[in-house]
Design an enzyme around this catalytic site. Structure first.
Site, mmCIF file in Angstrom:
data_model
loop_
_atom_site.group_PDB
_atom_site.id
_atom_site.type_symbol
_atom_site.label_atom_id
_atom_site.label_comp_id
_atom_site.label_asym_id
_atom_site.label_seq_id
_atom_site.Cartn_x
_atom_site.Cartn_y
_atom_site.Cartn_z
ATOM 1 N N GLY A 46 -47.607 -79.135 43.434
ATOM 2 C CA GLY A 46 -47.788 -80.598 42.975
ATOM 3 C C GLY A 46 -48.343 -81.198 41.800
ATOM 4 O O GLY A 46 -47.784 -81.956 41.285
ATOM 5 N N ASP A 105 -58.219 -84.486 48.004
ATOM 6 C CA ASP A 105 -58.077 -85.223 49.078
ATOM 7 C C ASP A 105 -59.462 -84.672 49.792
ATOM 8 O O ASP A 105 -60.582 -85.316 49.713
ATOM 9 C CB ASP A 105 -56.801 -84.824 49.721
ATOM 10 N N LYS A 133 -58.922 -89.189 46.229
ATOM 11 C CA LYS A 133 -59.342 -90.189 47.404
ATOM 12 C C LYS A 133 -60.665 -89.487 47.887
ATOM 13 O O LYS A 133 -60.600 -88.867 48.744
ATOM 14 C CB LYS A 133 -58.082 -89.640 48.566
ATOM 15 N N PHE A 154 -51.488 -92.153 52.013
ATOM 16 C CA PHE A 154 -50.643 -90.891 51.512
ATOM 17 C C PHE A 154 -49.683 -91.348 50.377
ATOM 18 O O PHE A 154 -49.145 -92.381 50.358
ATOM 19 C CB PHE A 154 -49.894 -90.599 52.457
ATOM 20 N N VAL A 155 -49.695 -90.709 49.292
ATOM 21 C CA VAL A 155 -48.875 -90.960 48.191
ATOM 22 C C VAL A 155 -47.937 -89.953 47.682
ATOM 23 O O VAL A 155 -48.018 -88.747 47.881
ATOM 24 C CB VAL A 155 -49.976 -91.483 46.677
ATOM 25 N N ARG A 168 -40.891 -85.548 45.270
ATOM 26 C CA ARG A 168 -41.735 -85.121 43.918
ATOM 27 C C ARG A 168 -41.271 -85.530 42.684
ATOM 28 O O ARG A 168 -42.044 -85.845 41.776
ATOM 29 C CB ARG A 168 -41.644 -83.695 43.667
#
Ligand code: IMP
Ligand code: MG
Length: 180
Positions: A46, A105, A133, A154-155, A168
């Site tokens: 990520g 998260d 978040k 959700f991003v 991505r």
């Protein structure tokens, strides 16, 4: 626009907004780590896009090592378990370590990775995430550097994925949500 069936979508951060924030974070980190031995540890996959921009906005010599973690298994919810899938073969005790991730998260990943790195006795340990978040937190974790706090959506894009490596490589960040 993104084409995901049955999902409502909204643009959250444009290329320009991302670039501006990354430059700000890089300038702050450069200032804070002046004269230090900075080791950046991005969490794969990520963080790879954010980290590659961030390190180019840091105006000093750095070292870099990667950690591969996984917790999300192609769903919108965390599995709650963190796996660290590779070793770092470097004596971390000589470095001021900055862990870099795309988003906090539940906080489970960064908390687990911070504990794992701490055991290797770095000179100091901090974290930097592009997004946060806070509403979703399940364990106590506050990133030391954060680009933007966002709502509980959700991003995707800018390293953040949805199903496999989907989205991505979008150069901006969208939020998605199942259509009512
Ligand atoms: P946490 O352990 O729940 O804090 O989640 C950490 C990881 O879950 C992040 O490094 C992301 O890879 C992934 N993740 C959390 N929220 C999102 C999201 O909104 N979009 C894509 N990936 C996410
Ligand atoms: Mg991740």
């Amino acid at each position: 626009m993104v084409n995901i069936e049955n999902m409502d979508q909204r643009m959250e951060f444009s290329k320009d907004q991302i670039a501006e924030k990354v430059a700000e974070l890089g300038a702050q980190i450069t200032k804070d780590y002046k004269g230090k031995n900075l080791l950046i540890i991005p969490l794969m996959k990520g963080a790879f896009i954010f980290a590659s921009d961030l390190i180019r906005s840091i105006d000093m010599n750095i070292s870099i090592e990667f950690l591969k973690t996984s917790s999300y298994h192609d769903s919108l919810e965390s599995s709650g378990k963190v796996q660290i899938e590779n070793e770092i073969n470097l004596d971390i005790s000589k470095y001021d370590v900055l862990i870099v991730d795309d988003i906090v998260d539940t906080g489970i990943t960064l908390k687990a990775v911070s504990e794992y790195i701490s055991e290797k006795n770095p000179l100091s340990l901090k974290s930097c995430t592009f997004l946060d978040k806070p509403e979703r937190r399940e364990v106590e974790f506050v990133p030391d550097y954060c680009g933007y706090e966002i709502e509980n959506n959700f991003v995707i894009g800018y390293g953040l994925n949805y199903i496999g490596d989907g989205y991505r490589n979008l150069p901006y960040i969208f939020s998605i949500r199942p259509k009512e």
